[in-house]
Design an enzyme around this catalytic site. Sequence first.
Site, PDB file in Angstrom:
ATOM      1  N   LYS A 264      36.894  45.240  45.767  1.00 29.38           N
ATOM      2  CA  LYS A 264      36.538  43.772  45.256  1.00 29.38           C
ATOM      3  C   LYS A 264      35.148  43.556  45.881  1.00 29.38           C
ATOM      4  CE  LYS A 264      40.815  41.526  44.832  1.00 29.38           C
ATOM      5  NZ  LYS A 264      41.732  42.503  44.934  1.00 29.38           N
TER       6      LYS A 264
ATOM      7  N   CYS B 192      46.714  36.076  41.592  1.00 33.14           N
ATOM      8  CA  CYS B 192      45.884  37.448  41.731  1.00 33.14           C
ATOM      9  C   CYS B 192      46.881  38.562  41.699  1.00 33.14           C
ATOM     10  CB  CYS B 192      45.092  37.136  42.814  1.00 33.14           C
ATOM     11  SG  CYS B 192      44.069  35.767  42.689  1.00 33.14           S
TER      12      CYS B 192
ATOM     13  N   HIS C 145      36.423  39.464  42.336  1.00 34.02           N
ATOM     14  CA  HIS C 145      37.826  39.251  42.397  1.00 34.02           C
ATOM     15  C   HIS C 145      38.132  38.655  40.660  1.00 34.02           C
ATOM     16  CE1 HIS C 145      41.793  38.451  42.933  1.00 34.02           C
ATOM     17  NE2 HIS C 145      41.855  37.482  43.981  1.00 34.02           N
TER      18      HIS C 145
ATOM     19  N   GLU D 259      46.188  40.635  55.411  1.00 36.52           N
ATOM     20  CA  GLU D 259      46.524  41.680  54.898  1.00 36.52           C
ATOM     21  C   GLU D 259      46.458  42.913  55.896  1.00 36.52           C
ATOM     22  OE1 GLU D 259      45.521  44.771  51.130  1.00 36.52           O
ATOM     23  OE2 GLU D 259      44.140  43.168  51.812  1.00 36.52           O
TER      24      GLU D 259
ATOM     25  N   HIS E 123      43.832  44.714  48.702  1.00 36.68           N
ATOM     26  CA  HIS E 123      43.628  43.624  48.068  1.00 36.68           C
ATOM     27  C   HIS E 123      42.152  42.879  48.499  1.00 36.68           C
ATOM     28  CE1 HIS E 123      44.550  40.041  45.649  1.00 36.68           C
ATOM     29  NE2 HIS E 123      44.327  39.083  46.672  1.00 36.68           N
TER      30      HIS E 123
ATOM     31  N   PHE F 138      47.919  33.174  45.086  1.00 34.20           N
ATOM     32  CA  PHE F 138      48.299  32.229  45.349  1.00 34.20           C
ATOM     33  C   PHE F 138      49.733  31.916  45.021  1.00 34.20           C
ATOM     34  CE2 PHE F 138      43.863  29.933  44.980  1.00 34.20           C
ATOM     35  CZ  PHE F 138      43.386  30.340  45.869  1.00 34.20           C
TER      36      PHE F 138
END
Length: 411
Positions: free
Chosen positions: A335, A163, A340, A314, A303, A399
Amino acid sequence: MPKKIVVTGIGATSPLGGNARDSWNALLAGESGARPIEADWVAALELPITFAAQAKVPAVEQLARIEAKRLDPGSQFALIAAREAWEDAGLGEDFVPERFGVDWATGIGGVWTLLDAWDTLRERGPRRVLPMTVPMLMPNAPAAAIEMALGARGGARTVVSACASSTESIANAYDHLQQDLADVIIAGGSEAAIHPLPLASFAAMQALSKRNDDPATASRPYDLTRDGFVLGEGGAAVVLETEEHALARGAKIYAEVVGGAVTSDAYHITAPDPEGSAAARAMIRAIEHYGYSRTDITHVNAHATSTPVGDIAEYNALKRVFGDHLANIAVSATKASTGHLLGAAGGIEAIFTVLALHEKVLPPTINLSEQDPDIDLDVVREPRKIEGDVIALSNSFGFGGHNAVVAFKSY
Protein backbone atom coordinates in the site's frame (compact mmCIF):
# COMPACT_ATOMS: atom_id res chain seq x y z
CA MET A 1 -8.38 -34.79 0.94
CA PRO A 2 -9.00 -31.18 -0.15
CA LYS A 3 -8.80 -30.40 -3.85
CA LYS A 4 -5.87 -28.46 -5.22
CA ILE A 5 -7.01 -24.97 -6.23
CA VAL A 6 -4.79 -22.96 -8.55
CA VAL A 7 -4.55 -19.43 -9.97
CA THR A 8 -4.62 -19.40 -13.78
CA GLY A 9 -5.42 -15.78 -14.61
CA ILE A 10 -4.82 -12.29 -13.22
CA GLY A 11 -6.15 -8.86 -14.12
CA ALA A 12 -6.02 -5.40 -12.59
CA THR A 13 -6.36 -1.70 -13.09
CA SER A 14 -4.69 0.28 -10.32
CA PRO A 15 -2.95 3.52 -9.38
CA LEU A 16 0.25 1.95 -10.74
CA GLY A 17 -0.99 0.75 -14.12
CA GLY A 18 -3.91 -0.02 -16.38
CA ASN A 19 -3.33 -3.77 -16.20
CA ALA A 20 -1.81 -6.35 -13.87
CA ARG A 21 1.60 -6.55 -15.52
CA ASP A 22 2.12 -2.77 -15.66
CA SER A 23 1.03 -2.49 -12.02
CA TRP A 24 3.51 -5.19 -11.00
CA ASN A 25 6.40 -3.66 -12.95
CA ALA A 26 5.74 -0.22 -11.43
CA LEU A 27 5.62 -1.78 -7.97
CA LEU A 28 9.01 -3.44 -8.49
CA ALA A 29 10.39 -0.13 -9.77
CA GLY A 30 9.43 1.56 -6.50
CA GLU A 31 6.87 3.91 -8.02
CA SER A 32 4.05 5.62 -6.12
CA GLY A 33 0.51 5.94 -7.43
CA ALA A 34 -0.37 8.88 -5.18
CA ARG A 35 -0.74 12.31 -6.79
CA PRO A 36 -2.76 15.52 -6.43
CA ILE A 37 -6.44 15.38 -7.38
CA GLU A 38 -6.95 17.82 -10.24
CA ALA A 39 -10.76 17.99 -10.01
CA ASP A 40 -12.19 21.45 -9.35
CA TRP A 41 -14.27 20.16 -6.41
CA VAL A 42 -11.16 19.86 -4.24
CA ALA A 43 -10.77 23.64 -4.00
CA ALA A 44 -14.49 24.43 -4.28
CA LEU A 45 -15.30 22.30 -1.22
CA GLU A 46 -12.11 23.25 0.63
CA LEU A 47 -11.20 19.62 1.25
CA PRO A 48 -8.43 19.20 3.82
CA ILE A 49 -6.84 16.36 1.81
CA THR A 50 -6.02 17.21 -1.79
CA PHE A 51 -4.43 14.00 -3.11
CA ALA A 52 -5.20 10.32 -3.61
CA ALA A 53 -3.98 7.23 -5.46
CA GLN A 54 -6.14 7.53 -8.57
CA ALA A 55 -6.26 4.90 -11.29
CA LYS A 56 -3.27 5.32 -13.61
CA VAL A 57 -5.48 4.78 -16.67
CA PRO A 58 -9.04 6.17 -16.40
CA ALA A 59 -11.65 3.43 -16.75
CA VAL A 60 -13.49 5.35 -19.47
CA GLU A 61 -10.40 5.03 -21.66
CA GLN A 62 -10.57 1.23 -21.43
CA LEU A 63 -14.27 0.68 -22.13
CA ALA A 64 -16.66 1.49 -24.95
CA ARG A 65 -18.49 4.76 -24.28
CA ILE A 66 -21.98 3.22 -24.17
CA GLU A 67 -20.75 0.48 -21.83
CA ALA A 68 -19.06 2.90 -19.43
CA LYS A 69 -22.18 5.07 -19.33
CA ARG A 70 -24.25 2.26 -17.85
CA LEU A 71 -21.75 1.36 -15.11
CA ASP A 72 -20.68 3.07 -11.90
CA PRO A 73 -16.90 3.65 -11.86
CA GLY A 74 -16.51 0.74 -9.43
CA SER A 75 -18.21 -1.60 -11.90
CA GLN A 76 -16.07 -0.19 -14.71
CA PHE A 77 -12.91 -1.15 -12.83
CA ALA A 78 -14.38 -4.59 -12.11
CA LEU A 79 -15.12 -5.32 -15.74
CA ILE A 80 -11.69 -4.18 -16.90
CA ALA A 81 -9.90 -6.38 -14.35
CA ALA A 82 -12.15 -9.39 -14.90
CA ARG A 83 -11.80 -9.32 -18.68
CA GLU A 84 -8.01 -9.16 -18.41
CA ALA A 85 -7.94 -12.08 -15.95
CA TRP A 86 -10.29 -14.10 -18.15
CA GLU A 87 -8.17 -13.51 -21.25
CA ASP A 88 -5.00 -14.26 -19.28
CA ALA A 89 -6.47 -17.58 -18.15
CA GLY A 90 -7.09 -18.52 -21.78
CA LEU A 91 -10.42 -20.21 -21.12
CA GLY A 92 -12.14 -19.01 -24.28
CA GLU A 93 -15.03 -21.43 -24.89
CA ASP A 94 -13.43 -24.10 -22.70
CA PHE A 95 -15.83 -23.93 -19.75
CA VAL A 96 -19.36 -24.93 -18.74
CA PRO A 97 -21.35 -21.77 -17.86
CA GLU A 98 -23.21 -23.53 -15.06
CA ARG A 99 -19.84 -24.49 -13.54
CA PHE A 100 -18.38 -20.99 -13.75
CA GLY A 101 -19.00 -18.60 -10.84
CA VAL A 102 -18.18 -15.09 -9.66
CA ASP A 103 -17.12 -14.17 -6.13
CA TRP A 104 -16.71 -10.39 -6.10
CA ALA A 105 -16.36 -7.67 -3.49
CA THR A 106 -16.61 -3.98 -2.74
CA GLY A 107 -16.18 -2.00 0.44
CA ILE A 108 -18.50 0.93 -0.28
CA GLY A 109 -20.35 0.31 -3.54
CA GLY A 110 -21.58 2.83 -6.11
CA VAL A 111 -20.95 6.01 -4.17
CA TRP A 112 -20.46 8.16 -7.29
CA THR A 113 -23.76 7.03 -8.78
CA LEU A 114 -25.67 7.47 -5.53
CA LEU A 115 -24.43 10.97 -4.77
CA ASP A 116 -24.60 12.20 -8.35
CA ALA A 117 -28.22 11.05 -8.46
CA TRP A 118 -28.96 12.87 -5.20
CA ASP A 119 -27.48 16.07 -6.63
CA THR A 120 -29.61 15.65 -9.77
CA LEU A 121 -32.76 15.09 -7.72
CA ARG A 122 -32.20 18.20 -5.61
CA GLU A 123 -31.11 20.48 -8.44
CA ARG A 124 -33.18 19.26 -11.40
CA GLY A 125 -36.07 17.23 -9.99
CA PRO A 126 -37.15 13.57 -10.01
CA ARG A 127 -37.82 13.38 -13.74
CA ARG A 128 -34.10 13.86 -14.46
CA VAL A 129 -32.91 10.99 -12.24
CA LEU A 130 -31.57 8.22 -14.48
CA PRO A 131 -33.67 5.03 -14.52
CA MET A 132 -30.45 3.00 -14.25
CA THR A 133 -29.49 4.64 -10.94
CA VAL A 134 -30.35 1.71 -8.65
CA PRO A 135 -28.84 -1.00 -10.92
CA MET A 136 -25.67 1.09 -11.09
CA LEU A 137 -25.30 1.89 -7.38
CA MET A 138 -26.14 -1.50 -5.85
CA PRO A 139 -23.11 -3.24 -4.32
CA ASN A 140 -23.66 -6.37 -6.42
CA ALA A 141 -23.54 -4.40 -9.68
CA PRO A 142 -19.86 -5.23 -10.37
CA ALA A 143 -20.50 -8.97 -9.91
CA ALA A 144 -23.53 -8.72 -12.17
CA ALA A 145 -21.52 -6.88 -14.85
CA ILE A 146 -18.86 -9.60 -14.77
CA GLU A 147 -21.22 -12.57 -14.92
CA MET A 148 -23.19 -11.06 -17.80
CA ALA A 149 -20.06 -10.09 -19.75
CA LEU A 150 -18.36 -13.47 -19.33
CA GLY A 151 -21.39 -15.79 -19.23
CA ALA A 152 -21.05 -17.11 -15.67
CA ARG A 153 -24.15 -19.02 -14.58
CA GLY A 154 -22.76 -20.79 -11.53
CA GLY A 155 -23.63 -17.97 -9.12
CA ALA A 156 -22.47 -14.38 -8.71
CA ARG A 157 -21.90 -13.50 -5.06
CA THR A 158 -20.87 -10.20 -3.48
CA VAL A 159 -18.94 -9.63 -0.24
CA VAL A 160 -19.09 -6.27 1.52
CA SER A 161 -16.70 -6.36 4.48
CA ALA A 162 -14.90 -3.03 4.21
CA CYS A 163 -11.18 -3.34 3.51
CA ALA A 164 -11.20 -7.13 3.97
CA SER A 165 -13.75 -7.56 1.17
CA SER A 166 -11.78 -8.87 -1.81
CA THR A 167 -9.55 -11.13 0.29
CA GLU A 168 -12.74 -12.60 1.72
CA SER A 169 -14.07 -13.06 -1.83
CA ILE A 170 -10.97 -15.10 -2.72
CA ALA A 171 -11.30 -17.17 0.46
CA ASN A 172 -14.96 -17.76 -0.43
CA ALA A 173 -14.04 -18.80 -3.98
CA TYR A 174 -11.56 -21.31 -2.57
CA ASP A 175 -14.30 -22.76 -0.35
CA HIS A 176 -16.84 -22.85 -3.18
CA LEU A 177 -14.42 -24.76 -5.40
CA GLN A 178 -13.70 -27.18 -2.56
CA GLN A 179 -17.46 -27.70 -2.18
CA ASP A 180 -17.69 -28.61 -5.88
CA LEU A 181 -20.03 -25.69 -6.62
CA ALA A 182 -17.94 -24.77 -9.67
CA ASP A 183 -14.88 -25.70 -11.72
CA VAL A 184 -13.82 -22.08 -12.34
CA ILE A 185 -14.44 -18.92 -10.31
CA ILE A 186 -13.34 -15.37 -10.98
CA ALA A 187 -12.77 -13.56 -7.68
CA GLY A 188 -11.56 -10.15 -6.56
CA GLY A 189 -12.88 -6.70 -5.88
CA SER A 190 -13.24 -3.15 -7.10
CA GLU A 191 -13.64 0.29 -5.57
CA ALA A 192 -14.14 3.84 -6.83
CA ALA A 193 -14.54 6.06 -3.77
CA ILE A 194 -12.24 9.00 -4.52
CA HIS A 195 -15.21 11.30 -4.10
CA PRO A 196 -15.55 14.42 -1.91
CA LEU A 197 -17.76 12.72 0.69
CA PRO A 198 -15.55 9.69 1.52
CA LEU A 199 -12.48 11.94 1.43
CA ALA A 200 -14.07 14.40 3.86
CA SER A 201 -15.31 11.59 6.11
CA PHE A 202 -12.00 9.73 6.27
CA ALA A 203 -10.24 13.05 6.91
CA ALA A 204 -12.67 13.88 9.73
CA MET A 205 -11.82 10.63 11.50
CA GLN A 206 -8.09 11.43 11.15
CA ALA A 207 -7.53 8.32 9.05
CA LEU A 208 -5.85 9.92 6.01
CA SER A 209 -2.30 11.13 5.64
CA LYS A 210 -2.08 14.92 5.60
CA ARG A 211 1.00 15.14 3.35
CA ASN A 212 -0.61 17.37 0.72
CA ASP A 213 2.81 18.77 -0.15
CA ASP A 214 4.33 15.36 -0.97
CA PRO A 215 1.72 12.76 -1.97
CA ALA A 216 4.24 10.25 -3.32
CA THR A 217 5.73 9.69 0.14
CA ALA A 218 2.49 9.96 2.11
CA SER A 219 1.82 6.23 2.48
CA ARG A 220 4.66 5.00 4.69
CA PRO A 221 3.81 1.75 6.49
CA TYR A 222 5.88 1.01 9.61
CA ASP A 223 7.61 4.39 9.49
CA LEU A 224 7.86 6.43 12.69
CA THR A 225 6.31 9.40 10.86
CA ARG A 226 3.33 7.54 9.35
CA ASP A 227 0.16 9.61 9.76
CA GLY A 228 -2.59 7.78 7.88
CA PHE A 229 -3.48 6.00 4.68
CA VAL A 230 -3.82 7.29 1.11
CA LEU A 231 -7.21 6.67 -0.50
CA GLY A 232 -6.91 4.58 -3.67
CA GLU A 233 -9.11 3.08 -6.36
CA GLY A 234 -9.13 0.31 -8.92
CA GLY A 235 -10.04 -3.31 -9.48
CA ALA A 236 -8.29 -6.67 -9.33
CA ALA A 237 -9.33 -10.18 -10.36
CA VAL A 238 -7.93 -13.70 -10.16
CA VAL A 239 -9.21 -16.77 -11.98
CA LEU A 240 -9.25 -19.80 -9.67
CA GLU A 241 -9.74 -23.36 -10.89
CA THR A 242 -9.46 -26.85 -9.59
CA GLU A 243 -6.06 -28.19 -10.58
CA GLU A 244 -7.79 -31.04 -12.40
CA HIS A 245 -9.73 -28.64 -14.61
CA ALA A 246 -6.69 -26.45 -15.26
CA LEU A 247 -4.41 -29.36 -16.21
CA ALA A 248 -7.06 -30.93 -18.43
CA ARG A 249 -7.11 -27.83 -20.61
CA GLY A 250 -3.35 -27.22 -20.48
CA ALA A 251 -3.57 -23.96 -18.57
CA LYS A 252 -0.57 -22.05 -17.26
CA ILE A 253 -0.60 -21.98 -13.47
CA TYR A 254 0.73 -19.06 -11.42
CA ALA A 255 0.38 -20.42 -7.90
CA GLU A 256 -1.70 -22.63 -5.65
CA VAL A 257 -4.23 -21.40 -3.10
CA VAL A 258 -3.74 -23.48 0.02
CA GLY A 259 -6.14 -21.88 2.45
CA GLY A 260 -8.35 -18.97 3.36
CA ALA A 261 -10.00 -17.82 6.56
CA VAL A 262 -12.31 -15.14 7.91
CA THR A 263 -12.70 -14.01 11.54
CA SER A 264 -14.07 -10.98 13.38
CA ASP A 265 -12.78 -8.86 16.26
CA ALA A 266 -16.05 -7.98 18.04
CA TYR A 267 -14.08 -5.01 19.34
CA HIS A 268 -14.74 -1.62 17.64
CA ILE A 269 -16.36 -0.27 14.47
CA THR A 270 -13.17 1.36 13.14
CA ALA A 271 -10.22 0.50 15.40
CA PRO A 272 -8.59 -2.93 15.20
CA ASP A 273 -8.21 -5.01 18.34
CA PRO A 274 -4.74 -3.88 19.50
CA GLU A 275 -3.95 -7.41 20.70
CA GLY A 276 -4.66 -8.83 17.24
CA SER A 277 -6.14 -12.07 18.57
CA ALA A 278 -8.85 -12.51 15.92
CA ALA A 279 -6.52 -11.42 13.12
CA ALA A 280 -4.06 -14.01 14.40
CA ARG A 281 -6.74 -16.71 14.31
CA ALA A 282 -7.46 -15.90 10.67
CA MET A 283 -3.79 -16.34 9.79
CA ILE A 284 -3.53 -19.60 11.73
CA ARG A 285 -6.66 -21.04 10.11
CA ALA A 286 -5.44 -20.09 6.62
CA ILE A 287 -2.06 -21.73 7.28
CA GLU A 288 -3.46 -24.89 8.83
CA HIS A 289 -6.33 -25.25 6.33
CA TYR A 290 -4.16 -27.50 4.15
CA GLY A 291 -2.07 -28.88 6.99
CA TYR A 292 0.89 -26.54 6.85
CA SER A 293 2.84 -25.30 9.85
CA ARG A 294 3.41 -21.70 10.88
CA THR A 295 7.13 -22.20 10.29
CA ASP A 296 6.39 -22.99 6.63
CA ILE A 297 5.50 -19.33 6.01
CA THR A 298 8.35 -17.15 4.73
CA HIS A 299 6.52 -14.18 3.16
CA VAL A 300 3.58 -11.95 4.10
CA ASN A 301 1.95 -9.24 2.03
CA ALA A 302 0.72 -7.23 5.00
CA HIS A 303 -2.43 -5.13 5.29
CA ALA A 304 -0.15 -2.31 6.53
CA THR A 305 -2.24 0.78 5.79
CA SER A 306 0.24 3.32 7.22
CA THR A 307 -2.02 4.28 10.15
CA PRO A 308 -0.40 4.58 13.58
CA VAL A 309 -2.75 2.09 15.28
CA GLY A 310 -3.35 -0.29 12.37
CA ASP A 311 0.27 -1.16 11.65
CA ILE A 312 1.08 -1.94 15.28
CA ALA A 313 -2.07 -4.06 15.70
CA GLU A 314 -1.12 -6.20 12.69
CA TYR A 315 2.42 -6.55 14.02
CA ASN A 316 1.02 -7.77 17.34
CA ALA A 317 -1.08 -10.32 15.45
CA LEU A 318 1.94 -11.50 13.45
CA LYS A 319 3.97 -11.83 16.64
CA ARG A 320 1.16 -13.81 18.24
CA VAL A 321 1.11 -16.23 15.29
CA PHE A 322 4.78 -16.66 14.51
CA GLY A 323 6.70 -15.85 17.68
CA ASP A 324 10.44 -16.13 17.08
CA HIS A 325 9.85 -17.41 13.53
CA LEU A 326 8.69 -13.90 12.59
CA ALA A 327 12.37 -12.98 12.16
CA ASN A 328 12.47 -15.41 9.20
CA ILE A 329 9.49 -13.86 7.38
CA ALA A 330 9.99 -11.20 4.73
CA VAL A 331 7.16 -8.65 4.85
CA SER A 332 6.03 -6.46 1.95
CA ALA A 333 3.67 -3.53 2.53
CA THR A 334 2.58 -2.64 -0.98
CA LYS A 335 0.00 0.00 0.00
CA ALA A 336 3.03 2.27 0.25
CA SER A 337 2.93 2.26 -3.57
CA THR A 338 -0.73 1.73 -4.42
CA GLY A 339 -2.45 3.58 -1.62
CA HIS A 340 -5.42 1.84 0.01
CA LEU A 341 -7.94 0.51 -2.51
CA LEU A 342 -10.45 -0.29 0.27
CA GLY A 343 -12.61 -3.18 -0.96
CA ALA A 344 -10.21 -3.84 -3.86
CA ALA A 345 -7.05 -3.78 -1.72
CA GLY A 346 -6.93 -7.50 -1.00
CA GLY A 347 -7.42 -8.29 -4.68
CA ILE A 348 -4.44 -6.31 -5.92
CA GLU A 349 -2.33 -7.57 -3.01
CA ALA A 350 -3.28 -11.16 -3.82
CA ILE A 351 -2.04 -10.59 -7.37
CA PHE A 352 1.22 -9.15 -6.03
CA THR A 353 1.62 -12.18 -3.75
CA VAL A 354 0.92 -14.61 -6.59
CA LEU A 355 3.40 -12.86 -8.90
CA ALA A 356 6.01 -12.76 -6.14
CA LEU A 357 5.81 -16.56 -5.86
CA HIS A 358 5.60 -17.10 -9.61
CA GLU A 359 8.50 -14.82 -10.52
CA LYS A 360 10.58 -15.51 -7.40
CA VAL A 361 10.92 -11.88 -6.36
CA LEU A 362 9.37 -10.09 -3.40
CA PRO A 363 8.07 -6.55 -3.99
CA PRO A 364 9.53 -3.58 -2.09
CA THR A 365 8.02 -1.33 0.54
CA ILE A 366 8.75 2.29 -0.39
CA ASN A 367 8.83 5.39 1.84
CA LEU A 368 10.24 3.58 4.88
CA SER A 369 12.87 6.02 6.14
CA GLU A 370 12.94 5.28 9.87
CA GLN A 371 11.30 2.03 10.92
CA ASP A 372 9.20 2.15 14.08
CA PRO A 373 11.28 0.34 16.73
CA ASP A 374 8.07 -1.16 18.12
CA ILE A 375 7.51 -2.98 14.82
CA ASP A 376 10.41 -5.42 14.58
CA LEU A 377 9.86 -6.87 11.11
CA ASP A 378 12.10 -7.82 8.21
CA VAL A 379 10.53 -5.35 5.77
CA VAL A 380 11.45 -5.82 2.10
CA ARG A 381 12.80 -2.44 0.94
CA GLU A 382 14.19 -3.44 -2.45
CA PRO A 383 13.03 -6.23 -4.78
CA ARG A 384 14.33 -9.40 -3.17
CA LYS A 385 15.03 -12.67 -5.01
CA ILE A 386 13.72 -15.87 -3.45
CA GLU A 387 14.36 -19.54 -4.22
CA GLY A 388 12.47 -22.80 -3.94
CA ASP A 389 8.88 -23.32 -2.91
CA VAL A 390 7.43 -20.54 -0.81
CA ILE A 391 4.18 -20.29 1.13
CA ALA A 392 2.92 -16.75 1.67
CA LEU A 393 0.02 -14.98 3.32
CA SER A 394 -1.98 -12.03 2.06
CA ASN A 395 -3.66 -10.20 4.95
CA SER A 396 -6.64 -7.84 4.93
CA PHE A 397 -8.45 -6.23 7.85
CA GLY A 398 -11.45 -3.90 7.67
CA PHE A 399 -13.69 -1.52 9.59
CA GLY A 400 -16.16 -3.47 11.68
CA GLY A 401 -13.45 -5.87 12.81
CA HIS A 402 -13.42 -7.96 9.61
CA ASN A 403 -10.32 -10.11 9.14
CA ALA A 404 -9.54 -12.12 6.00
CA VAL A 405 -6.41 -14.04 5.07
CA VAL A 406 -5.49 -16.15 2.04
CA ALA A 407 -2.48 -18.46 1.82
CA PHE A 408 -0.69 -19.06 -1.50
CA LYS A 409 2.03 -21.58 -2.40
CA SER A 410 4.53 -21.67 -5.23
CA TYR A 411 3.49 -24.04 -8.00
